[in-house]
Design a protein around this motif. Structure first.
Motif, PDB file in Angstrom:
ATOM      1  N   ALA A 125      36.491  37.825  30.335  1.00 34.70           N
ATOM      2  CA  ALA A 125      35.355  38.579  29.833  1.00 34.70           C
ATOM      3  C   ALA A 125      35.510  38.945  28.366  1.00 34.70           C
ATOM      4  N   ALA A 126      36.295  38.206  27.660  1.00 34.78           N
ATOM      5  CA  ALA A 126      36.454  38.321  26.213  1.00 34.78           C
ATOM      6  C   ALA A 126      37.114  39.616  25.766  1.00 34.78           C
ATOM      7  N   THR A 127      37.927  40.208  26.621  1.00 33.89           N
ATOM      8  CA  THR A 127      38.679  41.375  26.191  1.00 33.89           C
ATOM      9  C   THR A 127      39.955  40.908  25.522  1.00 33.89           C
ATOM     10  N   THR A 128      40.667  41.811  24.962  1.00 34.73           N
ATOM     11  CA  THR A 128      41.934  41.480  24.328  1.00 34.73           C
ATOM     12  C   THR A 128      43.103  41.826  25.234  1.00 34.73           C
ATOM     13  N   LEU A 129      42.818  42.041  26.506  1.00 33.35           N
ATOM     14  CA  LEU A 129      43.899  42.326  27.443  1.00 33.35           C
ATOM     15  C   LEU A 129      44.739  41.073  27.653  1.00 33.35           C
ATOM     16  N   PRO A 130      46.059  41.204  27.726  1.00 35.64           N
ATOM     17  CA  PRO A 130      46.877  40.015  27.949  1.00 35.64           C
ATOM     18  C   PRO A 130      46.690  39.501  29.372  1.00 35.64           C
ATOM     19  N   ALA A 131      46.544  38.213  29.504  1.00 37.93           N
ATOM     20  CA  ALA A 131      46.406  37.588  30.819  1.00 37.93           C
ATOM     21  C   ALA A 131      47.800  37.269  31.344  1.00 37.93           C
ATOM     22  N   PRO A 132      47.971  37.196  32.656  1.00 39.33           N
ATOM     23  CA  PRO A 132      49.287  36.850  33.191  1.00 39.33           C
ATOM     24  C   PRO A 132      49.628  35.409  32.838  1.00 39.33           C
ATOM     25  N   MET A 133      50.908  35.145  32.714  1.00 41.74           N
ATOM     26  CA  MET A 133      51.314  33.780  32.406  1.00 41.74           C
ATOM     27  C   MET A 133      51.188  32.932  33.670  1.00 41.74           C
ATOM     28  N   LEU A 134      50.369  31.921  33.609  1.00 41.23           N
ATOM     29  CA  LEU A 134      50.184  30.989  34.710  1.00 41.23           C
ATOM     30  C   LEU A 134      50.302  29.584  34.148  1.00 41.23           C
ATOM     31  N   TRP A 135      50.952  28.715  34.845  1.00 41.18           N
ATOM     32  CA  TRP A 135      51.029  27.335  34.407  1.00 41.18           C
ATOM     33  C   TRP A 135      49.685  26.669  34.631  1.00 41.18           C
ATOM     34  N   ALA A 136      49.286  25.805  33.746  1.00 43.59           N
ATOM     35  CA  ALA A 136      47.963  25.176  33.797  1.00 43.59           C
ATOM     36  C   ALA A 136      47.708  24.512  35.141  1.00 43.59           C
ATOM     37  N   GLN A 137      48.695  23.842  35.701  1.00 39.11           N
ATOM     38  CA  GLN A 137      48.472  23.169  36.975  1.00 39.11           C
ATOM     39  C   GLN A 137      48.238  24.158  38.114  1.00 39.11           C
ATOM     40  N   ASP A 138      48.663  25.403  37.930  1.00 42.00           N
ATOM     41  CA  ASP A 138      48.463  26.419  38.962  1.00 42.00           C
ATOM     42  C   ASP A 138      47.042  26.970  38.956  1.00 42.00           C
ATOM     43  N   THR A 139      46.307  26.831  37.865  1.00 40.21           N
ATOM     44  CA  THR A 139      44.982  27.426  37.758  1.00 40.21           C
ATOM     45  C   THR A 139      43.853  26.451  38.019  1.00 40.21           C
ATOM     46  N   LYS A 140      44.133  25.182  38.139  1.00 42.85           N
ATOM     47  CA  LYS A 140      43.054  24.194  38.236  1.00 42.85           C
ATOM     48  C   LYS A 140      42.165  24.378  39.459  1.00 42.85           C
ATOM     49  N   ASP A 141      42.672  24.981  40.504  1.00 41.94           N
ATOM     50  CA  ASP A 141      41.870  25.173  41.724  1.00 41.94           C
ATOM     51  C   ASP A 141      41.261  26.569  41.828  1.00 41.94           C
ATOM     52  N   ILE A 142      41.478  27.416  40.820  1.00 40.78           N
ATOM     53  CA  ILE A 142      40.949  28.778  40.858  1.00 40.78           C
ATOM     54  C   ILE A 142      39.504  28.789  40.381  1.00 40.78           C
ATOM     55  N   VAL A 143      38.660  29.503  41.104  1.00 42.86           N
ATOM     56  CA  VAL A 143      37.258  29.674  40.739  1.00 42.86           C
ATOM     57  C   VAL A 143      36.967  31.173  40.701  1.00 42.86           C
ATOM     58  N   LEU A 144      36.502  31.657  39.552  1.00 44.69           N
ATOM     59  CA  LEU A 144      36.049  33.041  39.438  1.00 44.69           C
ATOM     60  C   LEU A 144      34.529  33.039  39.470  1.00 44.69           C
ATOM     61  N   ARG A 145      33.965  33.915  40.288  1.00 44.22           N
ATOM     62  CA  ARG A 145      32.514  33.972  40.460  1.00 44.22           C
ATOM     63  C   ARG A 145      31.950  35.117  39.631  1.00 44.22           C
ATOM     64  N   GLN A 146      31.120  34.791  38.639  1.00 40.20           N
ATOM     65  CA  GLN A 146      30.505  35.756  37.759  1.00 40.20           C
ATOM     66  C   GLN A 146      29.013  35.744  37.987  1.00 40.20           C
ATOM     67  N   PHE A 147      28.389  36.922  37.905  1.00 38.55           N
ATOM     68  CA  PHE A 147      26.933  36.955  37.926  1.00 38.55           C
ATOM     69  C   PHE A 147      26.447  38.005  36.960  1.00 38.55           C
ATOM     70  N   GLY A 148      25.237  37.815  36.507  1.00 41.45           N
ATOM     71  CA  GLY A 148      24.600  38.736  35.581  1.00 41.45           C
ATOM     72  C   GLY A 148      23.215  38.218  35.273  1.00 41.45           C
ATOM     73  N   THR A 149      22.592  38.814  34.264  1.00 40.14           N
ATOM     74  CA  THR A 149      21.280  38.317  33.864  1.00 40.14           C
ATOM     75  C   THR A 149      21.465  37.045  33.050  1.00 40.14           C
ATOM     76  N   VAL A 185      41.337  52.219  28.940  1.00 38.00           N
ATOM     77  CA  VAL A 185      41.115  51.797  27.547  1.00 38.00           C
ATOM     78  C   VAL A 185      42.405  51.779  26.743  1.00 38.00           C
ATOM     79  N   SER A 186      43.420  52.485  27.175  1.00 39.66           N
ATOM     80  CA  SER A 186      44.689  52.449  26.441  1.00 39.66           C
ATOM     81  C   SER A 186      45.341  51.076  26.541  1.00 39.66           C
ATOM     82  N   LYS A 187      44.898  50.266  27.479  1.00 36.78           N
ATOM     83  CA  LYS A 187      45.447  48.916  27.634  1.00 36.78           C
ATOM     84  C   LYS A 187      44.644  47.867  26.872  1.00 36.78           C
ATOM     85  N   ILE A 188      43.603  48.281  26.178  1.00 32.83           N
ATOM     86  CA  ILE A 188      42.805  47.351  25.378  1.00 32.83           C
ATOM     87  C   ILE A 188      43.349  47.410  23.954  1.00 32.83           C
ATOM     88  N   ALA A 189      44.024  46.339  23.543  1.00 32.43           N
ATOM     89  CA  ALA A 189      44.747  46.325  22.273  1.00 32.43           C
ATOM     90  C   ALA A 189      43.889  46.710  21.072  1.00 32.43           C
TER      91      ALA A 189
END
Length: 151
Positions: A22-46, A111-115
């Motif tokens: 979601a375009a925050t500056t929070l650090p993402a967990p380290m995941l190897w690229a091959q581990d994420t290829k099957d992950i699907v995040l479902r987003q909705f909005g206008t 918010v203290s975790k948002i760099a």
């Protein structure tokens, strides 16, 4: 949808920092690229937040799929309030927050975790573009964007 082989689920990825999508500056967990290829995040909005280029860039840069659904404002409100297991990221308009927060289906961010929190324009934090500005009519982001600290 099959679960990823590494034991990650959509929910565990989000809880671990996958909301960085979601375009925050929070650090993402380290995941190897091959581990994420099957992950699907479902987003909705206008429709204004469901841009094919964003989903393409997520796939390109982060390796997982961002499945986007565009709805009208009333449908966004209803889905966020009544179908919490149908999405991972809800991009809702500010006025909708007041309707959905009481359901318990939204999660506050520390918010203290948002760099770069101190660099966010004032209108989102205080309702004023500059310290001298008047607060405008309507639902100002600062009136619905924060919740009391949990102690």
């Amino acid at each position: 949808m099959a679960k990823p082989k590494v034991g990650y689920t959509r929910r565990s990825l989000l809880k671990a920092g996958g909301a960085a999508v979601a375009a925050t500056t929070l650090p993402a967990p380290m995941l190897w690229a091959q581990d994420t290829k099957d992950i699907v995040l479902r987003q909705f909005g206008t429709g204004v937040s469901n841009l094919n280029d964003v989903a393409r860039k997520v796939k390109e840069d982060l390796g997982f799929t961002l499945e986007m659904t565009a709805l009208d404002s009333d449908s966004v409100t209803q889905r966020a309030a009544t179908q919490p297991d149908s999405f991972d990221i809800a991009d809702i308009e500010y006025w909708i927050c007041k309707k959905v927060w009481p359901t318990g289906n939204l999660q506050a961010m520390d918010v203290s975790k948002i760099a770069n929190y101190d660099k966010i324009v004032g209108i989102f934090k205080s309702g004023k573009l500059t310290p001298e500005s008047e607060i405008a009519q309507g639902t100002a982001p600062h009136t619905v964007g924060f919740v009391p600290e949990q102690g």
